[in-house]
Design a protein around this motif. Sequence first.
Motif, PDB file in Angstrom:
ATOM      1  N   HIS A 199       3.700   1.955   3.211  1.00  0.00           N
ATOM      2  CA  HIS A 199       3.646   2.346   4.623  1.00  0.00           C
ATOM      3  C   HIS A 199       4.301   3.713   4.849  1.00  0.00           C
ATOM      4  O   HIS A 199       4.530   4.120   5.984  1.00  0.00           O
ATOM      5  CB  HIS A 199       4.227   1.268   5.535  1.00  0.00           C
ATOM      6  CG  HIS A 199       5.629   0.847   5.222  1.00  0.00           C
ATOM      7  ND1 HIS A 199       6.538   1.637   4.586  1.00  0.00           N
ATOM      8  CD2 HIS A 199       6.268  -0.327   5.468  1.00  0.00           C
ATOM      9  CE1 HIS A 199       7.677   0.990   4.474  1.00  0.00           C
ATOM     10  NE2 HIS A 199       7.545  -0.212   4.981  1.00  0.00           N
ATOM     11  N   GLY A 200       4.621   4.383   3.763  1.00  0.00           N
ATOM     12  CA  GLY A 200       5.129   5.754   3.898  1.00  0.00           C
ATOM     13  C   GLY A 200       6.596   5.819   4.264  1.00  0.00           C
ATOM     14  O   GLY A 200       7.161   6.896   4.427  1.00  0.00           O
ATOM     15  N   MET A 201       7.237   4.666   4.401  1.00  0.00           N
ATOM     16  CA  MET A 201       8.652   4.644   4.793  1.00  0.00           C
ATOM     17  C   MET A 201       9.513   4.233   3.595  1.00  0.00           C
ATOM     18  O   MET A 201      10.614   3.729   3.754  1.00  0.00           O
ATOM     19  CB  MET A 201       8.885   3.647   5.952  1.00  0.00           C
ATOM     20  CG  MET A 201       8.011   3.893   7.153  1.00  0.00           C
ATOM     21  SD  MET A 201       8.378   5.462   7.953  1.00  0.00           S
ATOM     22  CE  MET A 201       6.728   5.935   8.464  1.00  0.00           C
ATOM     23  N   LEU A 202       8.961   4.412   2.399  1.00  0.00           N
ATOM     24  CA  LEU A 202       9.707   4.035   1.194  1.00  0.00           C
ATOM     25  C   LEU A 202      10.545   5.207   0.718  1.00  0.00           C
ATOM     26  O   LEU A 202      10.380   6.339   1.168  1.00  0.00           O
ATOM     27  CB  LEU A 202       8.722   3.620   0.094  1.00  0.00           C
ATOM     28  CG  LEU A 202       7.869   2.409   0.458  1.00  0.00           C
ATOM     29  CD1 LEU A 202       6.823   2.150  -0.618  1.00  0.00           C
ATOM     30  CD2 LEU A 202       8.747   1.182   0.663  1.00  0.00           C
ATOM     31  N   ARG A 203      11.428   4.914  -0.227  1.00  0.00           N
ATOM     32  CA  ARG A 203      12.327   5.961  -0.727  1.00  0.00           C
ATOM     33  C   ARG A 203      11.647   6.758  -1.836  1.00  0.00           C
ATOM     34  O   ARG A 203      10.555   6.405  -2.293  1.00  0.00           O
ATOM     35  CB  ARG A 203      13.615   5.317  -1.215  1.00  0.00           C
ATOM     36  CG  ARG A 203      14.407   4.765  -0.043  1.00  0.00           C
ATOM     37  CD  ARG A 203      15.486   3.848  -0.477  1.00  0.00           C
ATOM     38  NE  ARG A 203      14.960   2.653  -1.115  1.00  0.00           N
ATOM     39  CZ  ARG A 203      15.708   1.638  -1.507  1.00  0.00           C
ATOM     40  NH1 ARG A 203      17.009   1.673  -1.340  1.00  0.00           N
ATOM     41  NH2 ARG A 203      15.159   0.577  -2.072  1.00  0.00           N
ATOM     42  N   GLN A 204      12.322   7.795  -2.252  1.00  0.00           N
ATOM     43  CA  GLN A 204      11.736   8.681  -3.258  1.00  0.00           C
ATOM     44  C   GLN A 204      11.313   7.892  -4.500  1.00  0.00           C
ATOM     45  O   GLN A 204      12.106   7.117  -5.039  1.00  0.00           O
ATOM     46  CB  GLN A 204      12.755   9.735  -3.654  1.00  0.00           C
ATOM     47  CG  GLN A 204      12.154  10.912  -4.348  1.00  0.00           C
ATOM     48  CD  GLN A 204      12.696  12.206  -3.748  1.00  0.00           C
ATOM     49  OE1 GLN A 204      12.520  12.459  -2.561  1.00  0.00           O
ATOM     50  NE2 GLN A 204      13.370  13.004  -4.561  1.00  0.00           N
ATOM     51  N   ASN A 205      10.105   8.108  -4.956  1.00  0.00           N
ATOM     52  CA  ASN A 205       9.556   7.513  -6.194  1.00  0.00           C
ATOM     53  C   ASN A 205       9.439   5.992  -6.170  1.00  0.00           C
ATOM     54  O   ASN A 205       9.128   5.376  -7.180  1.00  0.00           O
ATOM     55  CB  ASN A 205      10.415   7.860  -7.419  1.00  0.00           C
ATOM     56  CG  ASN A 205      10.621   9.351  -7.561  1.00  0.00           C
ATOM     57  OD1 ASN A 205       9.765  10.132  -7.131  1.00  0.00           O
ATOM     58  ND2 ASN A 205      11.735   9.755  -8.152  1.00  0.00           N
ATOM     59  N   GLU A 206       9.700   5.387  -5.026  1.00  0.00           N
ATOM     60  CA  GLU A 206       9.752   3.930  -5.014  1.00  0.00           C
ATOM     61  C   GLU A 206       8.384   3.300  -5.280  1.00  0.00           C
ATOM     62  O   GLU A 206       8.262   2.380  -6.098  1.00  0.00           O
ATOM     63  CB  GLU A 206      10.272   3.466  -3.642  1.00  0.00           C
ATOM     64  CG  GLU A 206      10.690   2.037  -3.632  1.00  0.00           C
ATOM     65  CD  GLU A 206      11.687   1.759  -2.522  1.00  0.00           C
ATOM     66  OE1 GLU A 206      11.728   2.516  -1.533  1.00  0.00           O
ATOM     67  OE2 GLU A 206      12.421   0.785  -2.665  1.00  0.00           O
ATOM     68  N   ALA A 207       7.361   3.814  -4.602  1.00  0.00           N
ATOM     69  CA  ALA A 207       6.027   3.240  -4.781  1.00  0.00           C
ATOM     70  C   ALA A 207       5.592   3.385  -6.233  1.00  0.00           C
ATOM     71  O   ALA A 207       5.103   2.434  -6.846  1.00  0.00           O
ATOM     72  CB  ALA A 207       5.035   3.939  -3.860  1.00  0.00           C
ATOM     73  N   GLU A 208       5.832   4.555  -6.806  1.00  0.00           N
ATOM     74  CA  GLU A 208       5.427   4.794  -8.197  1.00  0.00           C
ATOM     75  C   GLU A 208       6.124   3.798  -9.125  1.00  0.00           C
ATOM     76  O   GLU A 208       5.519   3.271 -10.057  1.00  0.00           O
ATOM     77  CB  GLU A 208       5.785   6.218  -8.647  1.00  0.00           C
ATOM     78  CG  GLU A 208       4.995   7.327  -7.962  1.00  0.00           C
ATOM     79  CD  GLU A 208       5.515   7.662  -6.566  1.00  0.00           C
ATOM     80  OE1 GLU A 208       6.420   6.956  -6.069  1.00  0.00           O
ATOM     81  OE2 GLU A 208       4.989   8.607  -5.945  1.00  0.00           O
ATOM     82  N   GLN A 209       7.416   3.554  -8.855  1.00  0.00           N
ATOM     83  CA  GLN A 209       8.155   2.643  -9.732  1.00  0.00           C
ATOM     84  C   GLN A 209       7.581   1.221  -9.688  1.00  0.00           C
ATOM     85  O   GLN A 209       7.426   0.569 -10.710  1.00  0.00           O
ATOM     86  CB  GLN A 209       9.635   2.606  -9.340  1.00  0.00           C
ATOM     87  CG  GLN A 209      10.412   3.775  -9.901  1.00  0.00           C
ATOM     88  CD  GLN A 209      11.740   3.980  -9.193  1.00  0.00           C
ATOM     89  OE1 GLN A 209      12.175   3.153  -8.400  1.00  0.00           O
ATOM     90  NE2 GLN A 209      12.380   5.097  -9.462  1.00  0.00           N
ATOM     91  N   VAL A 210       7.263   0.769  -8.477  1.00  0.00           N
ATOM     92  CA  VAL A 210       6.733  -0.591  -8.346  1.00  0.00           C
ATOM     93  C   VAL A 210       5.378  -0.679  -9.042  1.00  0.00           C
ATOM     94  O   VAL A 210       5.119  -1.590  -9.839  1.00  0.00           O
ATOM     95  CB  VAL A 210       6.582  -0.977  -6.851  1.00  0.00           C
ATOM     96  CG1 VAL A 210       5.887  -2.315  -6.707  1.00  0.00           C
ATOM     97  CG2 VAL A 210       7.939  -0.983  -6.177  1.00  0.00           C
ATOM     98  N   VAL A 211       4.526   0.284  -8.755  1.00  0.00           N
ATOM     99  CA  VAL A 211       3.178   0.247  -9.330  1.00  0.00           C
ATOM    100  C   VAL A 211       3.250   0.339 -10.856  1.00  0.00           C
ATOM    101  O   VAL A 211       2.553  -0.396 -11.571  1.00  0.00           O
ATOM    102  CB  VAL A 211       2.315   1.387  -8.735  1.00  0.00           C
ATOM    103  CG1 VAL A 211       0.968   1.475  -9.432  1.00  0.00           C
ATOM    104  CG2 VAL A 211       2.119   1.148  -7.246  1.00  0.00           C
ATOM    105  N   ALA A 212       4.134   1.197 -11.353  1.00  0.00           N
ATOM    106  CA  ALA A 212       4.237   1.352 -12.808  1.00  0.00           C
ATOM    107  C   ALA A 212       4.751   0.066 -13.443  1.00  0.00           C
ATOM    108  O   ALA A 212       4.205  -0.411 -14.444  1.00  0.00           O
ATOM    109  CB  ALA A 212       5.176   2.514 -13.147  1.00  0.00           C
TER     110      ALA A 212
END
Length: 522
Positions: A262-275
């Motif tokens: 939702h765009g309100m995540l912290r730096q690199n957070e989405a990438e970390q989860v997806v990875a």
Amino acid sequence: MAERAPIDPQLAAAAPGGVLVVDFGAQYSQLIARRIRECRVFSALVPHDVTPDEVAAIHPRGLVLSGGPASVYADGAPKLNPALLELGVPVLGICYGMQSMAQALGGEVARTDTAEFGKTDLEVVSRNGLLGDLAAETCWMSHRDAVVGAPEGFEISARTTAAPVAAMENAESKMYGVQFHPEVVHTPFGTDLLKNFLFDVCDCAPTWTAANLIDDEVARIRAQVGDESVICGLSGGVDSAVAALLVHRAIGDKLTCVFVDHGMLRQNEAEQVVAAFGQHFKVPLVHVEAQDHFIGKLEGVEDPERKRKIIGEEFIRIFERESGKLNDARFLVQGTLYSDVIESGSRDAAKIKSHHNVGGLPEDMSVELVEPLRQLFKDEVRAVGEELGLPERMVWRQPFPGPGLAIRIVGDITAERLAILRQADFVLQEEIRRAGLYRDLWQSFAVLPAVRSVGVQGDERTYAYPIVIRAVTSDDAMTADWARLPYDLLERISSRIINEVDGVNRVTLDITSKPPGTIEWE
Ligand code: XMP
């Protein structure tokens, strides 16, 4: 009186080797269950008016009667159903639990002249039973009433100045009572006493381990969902991640996870989860990138409750849309914890903020819930996560609110202000981790207020935002204390944020506890 919720059917599956805590409403009831679980024996709370049939259906190896806030003589005091003592299941009564037991069996409970609160000297008079060879010299008391006459057939095994029966037992009928609280750390021999009850009296086996728990839960999930498709909303937090991994282990590719950024995540957070999910676990994952959509919806919105509502509603809409594409999944995974289950059984607390639990259930969705963490406390979820190979970073992630950075930006949310907060928060996290404090803190994060102030940098006047450092210690987020971070750490955080983050010229520290503050700013 409101009808109580039925006993959780999942309990019966989890509890056969365990011990039930009959809850008379003490603040310590949950702690008793935790202590027992620390001895590797499953334990869960049941309400004090649980019926003998309900208990029998669960097949526990023992019952613990908890303490309670009331006197056994008070109007409306929760009553012990004497039939629970006739099930042939060993019983340990604690404080009010012991008094209720004594009363039900014909003993005498009275108000003594002195109340006892806190650390109290204990005199052991018989070591035949639970006290055995324990170094039982001091214990933790919290009572006004006391058992002054033990029921027939009971031996008195300890006393204190104000409690002539501080411990009693009837070995033949396997009934035990203690006036003090073995579950609190201030009773130094408390855990050993519980172990004597669990292993010597109840004949429990220490099988409540992360590995066994995974096996049991995997079997239960398979039995529940069969060949059907299942979806799970991932938030990036440890609960939804562990829930997803358990279900994935049970049914493999029949599970699809949906991760809405939702765009309100912290730096690199989405990438970390997806990875983590794609590389390590190969869990089928739909990654919805809805950052612009959310920022658009939040434009110009300053009111905290409206921010929460908008994010909650939009999230659900996107989640529904995505799940609709997934072959009509009939099941939805939720990361509900045991503490949520206990809490929802208690009376409503005043609403301070409308919590939006990302990954939560849209109310009108026709799906059945799969809740693999329903019996677990947070530390147990972390142990399961470690056992399943979840990266340390995710296992030990501090709680992060569903609406994310939106409720840490006071006032208007713009792409520019989001970037400022994200960068400042990144620096703060990095320094806290470097200082080895990350796990000690309940939460640590940056807040961006709506004011600006004058500064001077390189001989030039600046007019820019401050960043607030918020770091708290807590056990359960209900109350919290501001963390006393070392000065040199604060200095490093401050100078790095000001040097590295454009648009910030001042760093301040929030020294407010909860209450009166809340942990988050909005
Ligand atoms: P407060 O700010 O009320 O927060 O002291 C208590 C705890 O709850 C977290 N929090 C949330 N978690 N959705 C969540 O999943 C929410 O909307 C939400 N709001 C607050 C907060 O981070 C703290 O741990």
